[in-house]
Motif scaffolding. Structure first.
Motif, short mmCIF file in Angstrom:
data_model
loop_
_atom_site.label_atom_id
_atom_site.label_comp_id
_atom_site.label_asym_id
_atom_site.label_seq_id
_atom_site.Cartn_x
_atom_site.Cartn_y
_atom_site.Cartn_z
N LEU A 293 4.03 -1.30 3.71
CA LEU A 293 3.63 0.07 3.49
C LEU A 293 4.74 0.89 2.86
CD1 LEU A 293 1.93 0.66 6.96
CD2 LEU A 293 0.76 0.25 4.78
N SER A 294 4.38 1.88 2.08
CA SER A 294 5.37 2.78 1.50
C SER A 294 6.19 3.46 2.59
CB SER A 294 4.68 3.83 0.63
OG SER A 294 3.69 4.54 1.37
N THR A 295 5.60 3.66 3.77
CA THR A 295 6.30 4.29 4.88
C THR A 295 7.45 3.43 5.40
OG1 THR A 295 4.62 3.35 6.35
CG2 THR A 295 4.31 5.62 5.62
N MET A 296 7.45 2.14 5.07
CA MET A 296 8.49 1.22 5.53
C MET A 296 9.68 1.16 4.59
SD MET A 296 5.69 -1.75 6.39
CE MET A 296 6.85 -3.11 6.47
N LEU A 297 9.56 1.68 3.40
CA LEU A 297 10.56 1.42 2.37
C LEU A 297 11.81 2.27 2.50
CD1 LEU A 297 8.33 0.77 -0.77
CD2 LEU A 297 9.28 -0.85 0.87
N GLY A 298 11.83 3.20 3.44
CA GLY A 298 13.06 3.94 3.70
C GLY A 298 14.05 3.14 4.52
N TRP A 299 13.61 2.01 5.06
CA TRP A 299 14.49 1.16 5.85
C TRP A 299 15.38 0.33 4.93
CZ3 TRP A 299 9.85 -1.15 8.97
CH2 TRP A 299 9.32 -0.14 9.80
N GLY A 300 16.47 -0.18 5.50
CA GLY A 300 17.29 -1.13 4.77
C GLY A 300 16.56 -2.45 4.59
N ALA B 197 0.84 -1.20 0.00
CA ALA B 197 0.00 0.00 0.00
C ALA B 197 0.88 1.24 0.00
CB ALA B 197 -0.92 0.01 1.22
N ASP B 198 0.65 2.11 -0.97
CA ASP B 198 1.35 3.40 -1.05
C ASP B 198 0.47 4.44 -0.37
OD1 ASP B 198 2.63 5.74 -1.66
OD2 ASP B 198 3.04 5.20 -3.74
N LEU B 199 0.93 5.00 0.76
CA LEU B 199 0.12 5.91 1.55
C LEU B 199 0.34 7.37 1.20
CD1 LEU B 199 0.40 4.25 5.08
CD2 LEU B 199 -1.32 3.89 3.30
N GLY B 200 1.49 7.69 0.59
CA GLY B 200 1.75 9.07 0.22
C GLY B 200 1.98 10.00 1.39
N ARG B 201 2.43 9.45 2.54
CA ARG B 201 2.75 10.27 3.71
C ARG B 201 3.87 9.57 4.48
NH1 ARG B 201 -2.53 8.07 5.11
NH2 ARG B 201 -2.45 6.78 7.00
N PRO B 202 4.57 10.28 5.38
CA PRO B 202 5.74 9.67 6.03
C PRO B 202 5.39 8.65 7.09
CG PRO B 202 5.40 11.90 6.82
CD PRO B 202 4.46 11.71 5.67
N TYR B 203 4.22 8.78 7.75
CA TYR B 203 3.82 7.85 8.80
C TYR B 203 2.42 7.35 8.54
CZ TYR B 203 7.81 9.92 11.24
OH TYR B 203 9.06 10.36 11.56
#
Length: 357
Positions: free
Chosen positions: A170-177, A94-100
Motif C-alpha cells: 500500500l502507498s501508506t506503507m512507503l514511508g517506512w524504510g 495500491a495507491d490509496l491517497g490517504r495516510p492510513y
C-alpha cells in the motif's frame, strides 16, 4: 482482515497496535458498519495494480520504483528461503491517497482493562472495530465515550486478509524504510502460513518470530551486518514499563476502593508511568524522545490494550526453531501441531519451550 499499525512509534506501536480481524462478518452489528467494510475493501481491491505494471509505467516516480523493487526482492526471498506462501500477495500495489488504510477503535470500561470485543467467523474475537474513514471511527468512538467507556482510535497503515485476497503493498506503507517494509511482508505472510482463531498472543508472537528470524536471514543473504539491538532494547524496556503499569491498574480495579478512589488511583498510575518513562528516557536512553508523543498524549485503559501481544511467546518459537534444526518446513509443522492443542495444553507447551532457552 489482519492489520498492522502506524509507524510513528516505530516497531513498538506498529507492532502493538493491532492487528486483528474485521473480515468475514457475522450478523450481530449494524448493516451500516458492514457496508463501510465491504465498500472500503472493494475500493482497495479496485486500486490494485501488478507491481511489474507500476515499474514499467513511465509516470511512476523513481522513488516509487526503487521502493517497489526492494519490496519485490524481499517478497521473493520470503517464499524461496522462509517457506512462506508463494502467491500474489505483496506482488500488487495500491495507491490509496490517504495516510492510513483503516482506523481502529479500542474500548474498555472506565475502571477495567477488559476490552470490548467483537467476534467474526474467521478472525475470531478481537479487541477493536476497524473503519475505512477517519470520521466514522471518531463518530463510533464518541458514542462509546457517551456510554462512559475509555476509547482509543489508532490509524493503521497496512493489513492482511489472511490470504483471502491478494494483499497489496500500500502507498501508506512507503514511508517506512526498506527493511521495515520487508519485515512487514515477512510478518503478514506468516499469518497467511498459519493463523489460530481466538489466540492473538500465539498468532502475533509466531509472526513476530518469523519476521525477526526472516530479517536476520535476509540481511545475511545480502551480506549486511546484524541489526543494532539498541532500539530493540528500548522497545522492550518501554513495553515492560507499560505492562507493569497495566498490572498495577489491574490490581487497583480489582481492589476494595470505591469508584471515586479508583479513578484517582488510575490517574496517579498514569502519572507514575510518565515519571518512570522520563527517568529512563533522560538516563539510560540519553534523552531519546521517540516515544514522547505516545506517552504524553491522552491516556486511558484502551490505549494500553495492545501491549504485550506481539512478544509474549517469541522465546518459545525461537526455541522451537532451534529444536527442528532451523528447518522452516519442520518448524511450521510443529507450529500447526501446537495450534491443534487445547488452550491450556498449548500454553503449557509454550511455557516449557520458553523456559528451555
Amino acid at each position: 482482515m489482519k492489520c498492522s499499525g502506524p509507524a510513528p512509534l516505530d516497531r513498538v506501536f506498529s507492532a502493538l497496535v493491532p492487528v486483528l480481524g474485521i473480515f468475514l462478518l457475522n450478523g450481530c452489528s449494524s448493516l451500516g458498519y458492514y457496508g463501510q467494510l465491504a465498500e472500503g475493501q472493494w475500493q482497495l481491491l479496485r486500486a490494485r495494480q501488478p507491481v511489474e505494471k507500476v515499474l514499467a509505467d513511465p509516470a511512476s516516480s523513481a522513488q516509487l520504483r526503487v521502493r517497489l523493487e526492494h519490496a519485490e526482492q524481499a517478497r521473493a526471498f520470503a517464499s524461496r528461503h522462509l517457506a512462506l506462501p508463494d502467491n500474489r500477495s505483496y506482488r500488487v500495489y495500491a495507491d490509496l491517497g490517504r495516510p492510513y488504510v483503516v482506523w481502529n477503535v479500542f474500548a474498555t470500561p472506565e475502571l477495567s482493562l477488559q476490552p470490548v470485543t467483537h467476534c467474526f467467523p474467521i478472525a475470531g474475537c478481537v479487541a477493536y472495530r476497524g473503519y475505512y474513514q477517519k470520521g466514522a471511527a471518531r463518530g463510533a468512538a464518541a458514542l462509546m465515550r457517551q456510554d462512559g467507556m475509555d476509547v482509543y482510535v489508532g490509524g493503521v497503515e497496512a493489513y492482511s486478509t489472511l490470504g483471502w485476497f491478494d494483499d497489496p503493498i500500500l502507498s501508506t506503507m512507503l514511508g517506512w524504510g526498506d527493511e521495515r517494509l520487508a519485515t512487514l511482508i515477512f510478518h503478514e505472510l506468516a499469518h497467511q502460513r498459519f493463523y489460530l482463531q481466538d489466540d492473538t498472543a500465539f498468532n502475533e508472537s509466531f509472526a513476530t518470530f518469523v519476521e525477526q528470524e526472516g530479517t536476520r536471514q535476509w540481511r545475511a543473504a545480502r551480506g549486511l551486518a546484524a541489526t543494532d539491538d539498541s532500539q530493540a532494547g528500548q522497545r522492550e524496556q518501554f513495553t515492560r514499563l507499560v505492562l507493569a503499569s497495566r498490572e498495577r491498574l489491574q490490581g487497583i480495579y480489582a481492589g476494595p476502593l470505591d469508584d471515586a478512589h479508583k479513578r484517582a488511583a488510575k490517574q496517579a498510575e498514569f502519572a507514575r508511568l510518565r515519571r518512570e518513562y522520563r527517568e529512563v528516557r533522560d538516563g539510560e536512553w540519553g534523552g531519546d524522545k521517540r516515544y514522547d508523543a505516545w506517552i504524553y498524549g491522552p491516556m486511558n485503559n484502551a490505549k494500553l490494550l495492545p501491549f504485550g501481544l506481539y512478544d509474549q511467546w517469541v522465546p518459545a518459537f525461537a526455541a522451537l526453531f532451534r529444536e527442528v534444526g532451523r528447518d522452516w518446513a519442520r518448524f511450521y509443522e510443529r507450529v500447526e501441531a501446537l495450534g491443534r492443542l487445547p488452550v491450556a495444553e498449548r500454553k503449557a507447551a509454550l511455557t516449557r519451550l520458553a523456559g528451555s532457552l
